[in-house]
Structures are given as structure tokens and as C-alpha cells.
Design an enzyme around this catalytic site. Structure first.
Site, mmCIF file in Angstrom:
data_model
loop_
_atom_site.group_PDB
_atom_site.id
_atom_site.type_symbol
_atom_site.label_atom_id
_atom_site.label_comp_id
_atom_site.label_asym_id
_atom_site.label_seq_id
_atom_site.Cartn_x
_atom_site.Cartn_y
_atom_site.Cartn_z
ATOM 1 N N ASP A 1 1.128 -1.237 0.132
ATOM 2 C CA ASP A 1 0.053 0.112 0.014
ATOM 3 C C ASP A 1 1.017 1.088 0.212
ATOM 4 O OD1 ASP A 1 -1.763 2.025 0.921
ATOM 5 O OD2 ASP A 1 -3.267 0.493 1.278
ATOM 6 N N THR B 1 -4.245 6.808 0.365
ATOM 7 C CA THR B 1 -5.587 6.746 0.907
ATOM 8 C C THR B 1 -5.620 5.987 2.189
ATOM 9 O OG1 THR B 1 -6.484 5.345 -0.627
ATOM 10 C CG2 THR B 1 -6.859 7.583 -1.089
ATOM 11 N N ALA C 1 -6.021 -2.328 -4.525
ATOM 12 C CA ALA C 1 -5.373 -0.958 -4.683
ATOM 13 C C ALA C 1 -6.342 -0.119 -5.790
ATOM 14 C CB ALA C 1 -3.986 -0.942 -4.559
ATOM 15 N N GLN D 1 -7.732 3.883 -7.646
ATOM 16 C CA GLN D 1 -8.174 5.165 -7.525
ATOM 17 C C GLN D 1 -9.888 5.088 -7.585
ATOM 18 O OE1 GLN D 1 -9.795 8.442 -7.567
ATOM 19 N NE2 GLN D 1 -10.028 7.634 -9.770
ATOM 20 N N SER E 1 -15.878 -3.246 -10.103
ATOM 21 C CA SER E 1 -17.072 -2.304 -9.536
ATOM 22 C C SER E 1 -18.540 -2.333 -10.409
ATOM 23 C CB SER E 1 -16.686 -0.771 -9.617
ATOM 24 O OG SER E 1 -17.596 0.266 -9.413
ATOM 25 N N TYR F 1 -13.980 6.083 -14.567
ATOM 26 C CA TYR F 1 -13.715 5.296 -13.251
ATOM 27 C C TYR F 1 -14.242 3.931 -13.891
ATOM 28 C CZ TYR F 1 -14.267 2.621 -8.974
ATOM 29 O OH TYR F 1 -14.353 1.579 -8.157
ATOM 30 N N LYS G 1 -11.966 0.135 -14.492
ATOM 31 C CA LYS G 1 -12.166 -0.789 -13.647
ATOM 32 C C LYS G 1 -12.437 -2.039 -14.524
ATOM 33 C CE LYS G 1 -11.931 -1.221 -9.798
ATOM 34 N NZ LYS G 1 -10.839 -1.439 -8.861
ATOM 35 N N ILE H 1 -22.684 6.708 3.163
ATOM 36 C CA ILE H 1 -23.290 6.619 4.510
ATOM 37 C C ILE H 1 -22.492 7.388 5.895
ATOM 38 C CG2 ILE H 1 -23.497 4.619 6.280
ATOM 39 C CD1 ILE H 1 -24.731 3.212 3.879
ATOM 40 N N ARG I 1 -29.199 2.847 -4.581
ATOM 41 C CA ARG I 1 -27.928 2.288 -4.482
ATOM 42 C C ARG I 1 -28.327 0.907 -3.599
ATOM 43 N NH1 ARG I 1 -27.419 5.122 -7.953
ATOM 44 N NH2 ARG I 1 -25.425 6.822 -8.128
#
Length: 310
Positions: A31, A35, A73, A75, A116, A140, A144, A184, A207
Site C-alpha cells: 500500500d 488513502t 488498490a 483510484q 465495480s 472510473y 475498472k 453513509i 443504491r
């Protein structure tokens, strides 16, 4: 078995590491801490502060000789992917390619990839299964899905065994209180501070929220099942953002109305993944109810607030 977990200091990755160690497996964490948080890495794991795009990654494989890779890992900020698509692609596509090359070179037995729901784009059905058309609406989503295709080619060319897990909206402890993906905990924080949460759009968008413990369990299950499968990791239950705010108000015994903002570029209107195939293949099912998961998250956010204020 020795498992290398990328992003193992992060929100989802650290939970996976904890579960692997609880199962008495050896764990290597890679890592770059962009983040992730060092204190979230289990003390029994071996930690390398390394970027997945770095050539140093091969040295780690050479030294540790892992049996499997769980690749978390990434973005993950949709808005950031639209503003800086090159960086998004470098991390998510090039970083995964670097891992795939190392995995083939060192004869990895299993490669597990965190994909995702964003790859599906605008849903054609109310319940999205794994055969749904791929039409990402964001950079994104593209970054992915592209590694999924590379994984398939590496499997065909080099015999790499894999499982691809497409996550719904993951929430729970250790998630950042602000930023992409943390709707959340972000809402909970604002409402505990007596501040209206911001909803982008009319709040009728839906969602599928799945707790991080269930996501960790799916990854561990994939070490020994789901070979060469693409699987949804989800609850198969849709919740509108308006209903989420109402539920949080009820659970925290408060009454705070949200503020509505313009919808954001690249956001998907509705997303609910079908998990039937995953239940069958991995012998897995979600264990954490929404009520229990929200209670745990509220408790987590309250604790974080008390630490900051002390």
C-alpha cells in the site's frame, strides 16, 4: 497459504487482511498510503509501503513468493476520474497490469480483482446480473473494466486463475468520512453535527449498500472457489438515498432534512446488483443486515468524532 493484498491499509483491504489472518493465513500488504492508513494494517501482516505502479513490486514478489493476490488498490473517486482520467488510468489499468505481470512471472495460484458496479453503466433491468451489457458512464467505470479484459487475456495466454468481484456500494467501519464512496459515513457525520446532508440529484436514485465485512468474506471465499468467474458482491436490495436519510434520522432519533444539489457527472441513477450467481459459486451470502451495519457505522463515526474533539 501466503496472500499478497494490495491496498491492504485501506478501507476494504484492511478488513480482508484481518479476515485472512483470522483464518491463519500469511499476509503481505502492499500500500502506498495515499488513502490507506498504516495503523489499520494488522500487526501480524508484513507491510511494504509501495505503489503498485512501481518496479519495486517485482522485488516484493521475488522476496515473499506469495501464493495468491487479492488486488484492492485503486483510484476510486468517480469525480476525480473525470477531472484527471490519465491518473485514474495509470493507477487502475497500469497498476493492475504491473500486478498481472508479476503474478504470471511468479506463478500465482489465484488472482482476485476488485471491480465495480460502475462497469455496467445505466441499468437495463432492475436487478443487474453479470451478463448485463457493459456501458460505463465514467472514466472510473472504464478503468475498472479494462483490467477485467486484461485478466481474461492473461488467463488464456498464461493459465492465470482468477476471480473478478464487482462490488456494489460498500460501507462500514474504517471508511473515510468524506469523499467518494463514503455516502453513509458522510451522512452520519453531518447529521451528528446537526448539519443537513447533501444529496446530489432528487434523492430518488437507488443504491445497493453492502457491508465491508461481507465484501471481505467474499474475497476470502474466492481463494478456493469461483475460478475464472465474474461475480457480483451485493445484497440485491435497492435503497433510495432519500430513504437512507430517513432511516438514519430514525435510528439516531433526530430530524434533519437533506439539502439537494445538482446531479453529478458520471453518476448512475439506479444500481442494484443480482448476487444469485455469487451465492451459488462461492457458497457465500451477506451476513450483515442494513440495520446492524448502519448501527455499527454510526458507532464508528461517533468514536471518530470523540477522538478528534479530545
Amino acid at each position: 497459504m501466503k496472500v499478497l493484498v494490495t491496498g491492504g491499509a485501506g478501507f476494504i483491504g484492511s478488513h480482508i487482511v484481518d479476515r485472512l489472518i483470522a483464518d491463519n493465513l500469511q499476509v503481505i500488504v502492499v500500500d502506498n498510503l495515499s488513502t490507506g492508513r498504516r495503523h489499520q494494517v494488522h500487526p501480524s501482516a508484513t507491510f511494504y509501503p509501495c505503489d503498485i505502479t512501481s518496479h519495486a513490486l517485482e522485488q516484493i514478489f521475488e522476496q515473499e513468493k506469495p501464493d495468491a493476490v487479492i488486488h484492492q488498490a485503486a483510484q476510486v473517486d468517480v469525480r476525480q476520474s473525470m477531472h484527471a482520467p490519465l491518473h485514474d488510468a495509470i493507477v487502475n489499468i497500469i497498476g493492475t497490469l504491473r500486478l498481472l505481470e508479476c503474478s504470471v512471472l511468479h506463478s500465482i495460484q489465484k488472482f482476485i480483482y476488485a471491480s465495480s458496479a460502475a462497469v455496467y453503466g445505466k441499468p437495463h433491468t432492475t436487478s443487474i446480473n453479470e451478463t448485463h451489457p457493459i456501458q460505463p458512464l465514467s472514466c472510473y467505470g472504464i478503468s475498472k473494466y479494462t483490467p477485467e479484459q486484461y485478466i481474461g487475456v492473461f488467463s488464456e495466454q498464461y493459465g492465470l486463475n482468477y476471480t473478478i468481484l464487482r462490488y456494489a456500494n460498500v460501507y462500514g467501519e474504517r471508511q473515510e468520512l468524506a469523499g467518494e464512496g463514503g455516502v453513509i459515513p458522510n451522512f452520519v457525520l453531518k447529521m451528528l453535527q446537526n448539519t443537513p446532508p447533501q444529496i446530489y440529484g432528487d434523492g430518488l436514485q437507488t443504491r445497493d449498500f453492502i457491508h465491508v465485512e461481507d465484501v471481505a468474506a467474499a474475497n476470502v471465499a474466492a481463494l478456493s472457489a469461483g475460478d475464472r468467474e465474474v461475480l457480483n458482491v451485493a445484497t440485491s436490495q435497492a435503497l433510495s438515498i432519500n430513504d437512507l436519510v430517513e432511516l438514519l434520522n430514525e435510528m439516531m432519533s433526530i430530524r434533519i432534512a437533506p439539502v439537494y444539489m445538482p446531479a453529478r457527472e458520471g453518476d448512475i441513477r439506479d444500481s442494484c446488483l443480482n448476487n444469485e450467481r455469487t451465492r451459488e459459486v462461492l457458497q457465500w451470502e451477506p451476513q450483515v443486515s442494513l440495520h446492524r451495519g448502519l448501527l455499527q457505522t454510526i458507532h464508528y463515526v461517533r468514536n471518530k468524532m470523540s477522538i478528534v474533539s479530545s
